[in-house]
Write an enzyme that holds these catalytic residues in place. Structure first.
Site, short mmCIF file in Angstrom:
data_model
loop_
_atom_site.label_atom_id
_atom_site.label_comp_id
_atom_site.label_asym_id
_atom_site.label_seq_id
_atom_site.Cartn_x
_atom_site.Cartn_y
_atom_site.Cartn_z
N ASP A 82 18.15 -60.48 -112.79
CA ASP A 82 17.26 -61.63 -112.82
C ASP A 82 16.55 -61.78 -114.37
OD1 ASP A 82 16.12 -64.00 -112.14
OD2 ASP A 82 14.95 -63.22 -110.45
C1 BGC Z 1 14.71 -66.57 -110.79
C2 BGC Z 1 16.15 -66.70 -110.43
C3 BGC Z 1 16.68 -67.67 -111.07
C4 BGC Z 1 16.54 -67.21 -112.81
C5 BGC Z 1 17.35 -68.36 -113.73
C6 BGC Z 1 14.55 -66.48 -112.18
O1 BGC Z 1 13.20 -66.65 -112.60
O2 BGC Z 1 13.98 -65.42 -109.91
O3 BGC Z 1 16.22 -66.89 -109.09
O4 BGC Z 1 18.02 -67.92 -110.96
O5 BGC Z 1 15.30 -67.16 -112.97
O6 BGC Z 1 16.86 -69.59 -113.55
#
Ligand code: BGC
Length: 755
Positions: A278
């Site tokens: 993530d």
């Molecule tokens: C989120 C993810 C997301 C990623 C990219 C993160 O902060 O937890 O779910 O896909 O950002 O935007």
């Protein structure tokens, strides 16, 4: 024998050709180039996490030097082409970039937020909306969405409850698979499909106290029985990628969780896709107090099975020295790189790195009229009717509205063209949704409608251009301006439609709340309106289950409309006016009080489930323990009767089958759809089992007066669980089933699984 090859043969030949090609590319790659393939950078066009420190110019240099294999948040045919061109022109091996983006509930045509759309219990519909999202995103050069989120979420305080399918593991599994099929289609190399991503692996939805990013503490049995099933279903549905999670589980950050990523997912389920971290989650292991620095964090992550580093630069900073010092083996790096190359191969990027980014398609397909129609259909099917009382003055229920009524449309959200788009709205244009006011005006004589806003509840405090995704909202706490005018309008109308709930950015990432009631200024306004006109219909727009205790006691009709997307207003009008008979059912329990959270129907019985008029039972002294509106609940403008529950047998073997059937009759005066739900309880187990678990459902259409027999096959699939022996198994013994129209099912029967 007949001179042709079967399709299985073709695909395995194709696979072995691809694998050979991947191996030959790998052999050509330097270590730096390999690390580049494991590195993903944000494109600076959009921000969905804390801003990084690398400038756009430096990123461009990195692209040219093969230091980046994937980008996120680059969003147009033109921009994706430009970045791809830098790689194709300047890098040695010309390995195409893969572009990822959070296409969560639509790209520019916005469908209901995932929690809302789940309330349709219509899997075909969810597959279809995901496929349209893929079509629009792919035209703009996106290859990969970070969706679906399949985190089971039991806590209304957690802002990201809006992003999944609610509190049930089985329901999250089937909804997740439908969405994966929609995004990926049958052929990932088609220019209209994109890779999906099952996230967040794992346990993110179990954050303690509903506080985003918080620690999770579950045992291995709960992990397998309640959290992992949707991920397992996603892996079985060949989801191309997984994303790990920000949280720790019992002391180990998910990003460095070897048991989860290697033992369970890659080795146990034989899954061959890409595990992306993530946003910054590798680097965040320093703050967790688990890694000393980025190099150490990278070491932990790669060993645990994280293939791609999103926005931490940890692999870029540390992997080379880790290999040189023999702390990480090249085999681990090669495995990760092969997974990334495989994804690019499957997407067809080696054949044509630009094939997705298509300005003509972008113009013709994105936000097309046919997509709007589907958005409207998805939106009205997602609406849940929570209450619809009969008024004393007139013996009919308040909804649907009657022709020629004078309608007051009130509330700050009524003419809001932005909130219905919800959070995670990708490339939706700000304020592009059909508002409720517009929807009603499109449907009835505008002369019969008077709008009055009443007090504002969110102060739009953002400077132009500042991304709302990252910034806190400012709430109005005491300004009641607009109340007097609205009271006059309410008094002079036959019926009041009043909108309340949450702003688009009140739920979503980082939007946890301790209070899940309608904000005080709104609620006081609602109370005053209710006093002057009892014919009040409350239309809710929100992304999480709310505590509606006061509303359900005092307001005669309540409609849950979530954040419904581009066509919200038209869809709500369809339901208010009876052009569509509501059929949505809650995918989450609505509590009586925030103190009940986490609240979910499939709890354990405990040793003290009942009150014998004493306090020493598992409940509360100041509230009932049940939900106010339970999982699976939703009303219709007609009524349904359930009768004649039958089992084909009362015993079965572990690998046998029983068929359960029930007769459902439409006993009301309107045709309507009903979601028939099957729940099962395993009465005694090697581990305690939930009081009931959803194990099947069917959505059927019944004409007025019509009866249909609905049947469910009960096999191993519905009865097995992760037992005390740490395997998925069916344990012999007694089971109880219940079939009905919500999780409280009244009709039941028992059967036995024999040794
Ligand atoms: C989120 C993810 C997301 C990623 C990219 C993160 O902060 O937890 O779910 O896909 O950002 O935007």
């Amino acid at each position: 024998m007949f001179g042709y090859t079967s399709s299985a043969q073709v695909s395995s030949d194709h696979n072995s050709r691809s694998e050979k090609k991947i191996d030959s590319i790998l052999k050509l790659m330097t270590l730096e180039e390999k690390i580049g393939q494991m590195t993903m950078y944000n494109g600076s066009w959009d921000l969905t996490g804390p801003p990084g420190t690398v400038s756009a110019k430096d990123k461009f240099e990195k692209l040219k030097n093969g230091k980046i294999g994937a980008m996120l948040n680059v969003t147009s045919a033109e921009a994706t082409r430009e970045a791809q061109k830098a790689v194709m022109k300047h890098t040695r091996l010309k390995i195409p970039l893969v572009f990822g983006y959070d296409v969560i509930h639509g790209y520019k045509t916005i469908f209901p937020i995932p929690l809302g759309e789940s309330a349709s219990w219509d899997l075909e519909l969810m597959e279809k909306t995901a496929s349209i999202a893929a079509k629009e995103a792919s035209a703009a050069g996106i290859h990969w969405t970070f969706a679906p989120m399949v985190d089971v979420s039991r806590d209304a305080r957690w802002g990201r409850v809006m992003e999944g399918a609610g509190e049930d593991p089985y329901f999250n599994s089937v909804v997740g698979v439908a969405r994966i099929k929609g995004f990926q289609g049958d052929d990932l190399s088609s220019a209209h499909t994109i890779a999906a991503c099952a996230k967040h692996f794992a346990g993110y939805g179990f954050a303690e106290a509903g506080k985003d990013y918080n620690s999770v503490d579950v045992g291995v049995y709960e992990l397998h029985n309640s959290i992992l099933p949707p991920f397992k279903a996603a892996a079985e549905a060949n989801v191309a990628t997984f994303m790990n999670a920000f949280n720790e589980i019992d002391g180990i950050p998910a990003t460095a969780h070897k048991y989860l990523q290697r033992e369970v997912l890659k080795d146990g389920w034989n899954w061959e896709g890409v595990m992306v971290s993530d946003w910054g989650s590798i680097g965040e292991m320093i703050a967790h107090g688990y890694a000393r620095d980025k190099t150490h964090a990278g070491e932990l992550a790669i060993k645990a099975g994280s293939d791609m580093d999103m926005e931490s630069s940890a692999y870029e900073i540390g992997l080379k020295s880790l290999i040189e010092e023999n702390k990480v083996s090249m085999a681990l790096v090669d495995d990760a790189v092969k997974r990334v190359l495989r994804l690019k191969m499957k997407l067809g990027l080696f054949e044509d790195p630009y094939k997705y980014a298509n300005p003509d398609r972008e113009k013709a397909e994105i936000y097309s009229e046919s997509h709007q129609e589907i958005a409207r259909d998805a939106a009205r099917k997602s609406i849940v009717l929570l209450k619809n009382d009969t008024l004393q003055t007139d013996k009919s229920p308040l909804l649907p509205l009657k022709p020629d009524q004078k309608i007051a449309v009130l509330g700050d959200l009524a003419d809001d063209k932005d909130t219905p788009l919800g959070n995670w709205r990708a490339r939706a244009e700000r304020k592009s949704a059909i508002s409720l006011l517009e929807g009603i005006k499109n449907a009835v004589d505008p002369e019969n409608i008077t709008f009055a806003r009443g007090p504002q509840f969110v102060i739009d405090n953002l400077e132009e251009g500042k991304r709302q995704f990252l910034w806190p909202l400012k709430f109005n706490k005491n300004d009641t301006t607009g109340t007097a005018e609205a009271l006059e309008v309410a008094k002079n109308s036959d019926v009041v439609i009043i909108t309340m709930g949450e702003n688009a950015y009140q739920t979503g990432e980082g939007r946890s709340q301790v209070d899940i009631q309608i904000n005080k200024v709104q609620k006081e306004f609602l109370k005053k309106i209710r006093k002057v006109n009892p014919n009040t219909v409350l239309v809710l727009m929100n992304g999480r289950p709310l505590n509606l205790s006061w509303e359900s006691e005092n307001i005669p009709a309540i409609l849950e409309t979530w954040h419904l997307g581009s066509q919200a207003g038209n869809a709500i009008a369809d339901v208010l006016l009876g052009k569509y008979n509501p059929s949505g059912k809650l995918p989450v329990s609505f509590p009586r009080s925030v103190g009940q959270e986490p609240l979910f129907y499939n709890q354990k019985n405990t040793g003290r489930p009942y009150s014998r008029n004493t306090v020493t039972f598992s409940g509360y002294t100041d509230s009932e323990k049940s939900a106010l509106y339970p999982f699976g609940f939703g009303l219709s403008y007609t009524s349904f009767k359930y009768d004649n529950l039958k089992l084909s047998d009362t015993t079965m073997t572990k690998n046998g089958k029983i068929v359960a059937s029930v007769e459902v009759t439409n006993t009301g005066k309107k045709d309507g759809e009903e979601v028939v739900q099957l729940y099962i309880r395993d009465l005694i187990g090697s581990l305690t089992r939930p009081v009931r678990e959803l194990k099947g459902f069917k959505k059927i259409l019944l004409k007025t007066g019509e009866t249909k027999t609905v049947s469910f096959e009960i096999t191993k699939n519905q009865l097995e669980f992760y037992t005390a022996n740490k395997i998925w198994d069916v344990e012999p013994g007694n089971f109880r089933i219940g079939i009905g129209n919500d999780s409280r099912t009244k009709l039941g029967a028992k059967f036995q699984v024999l040794e």
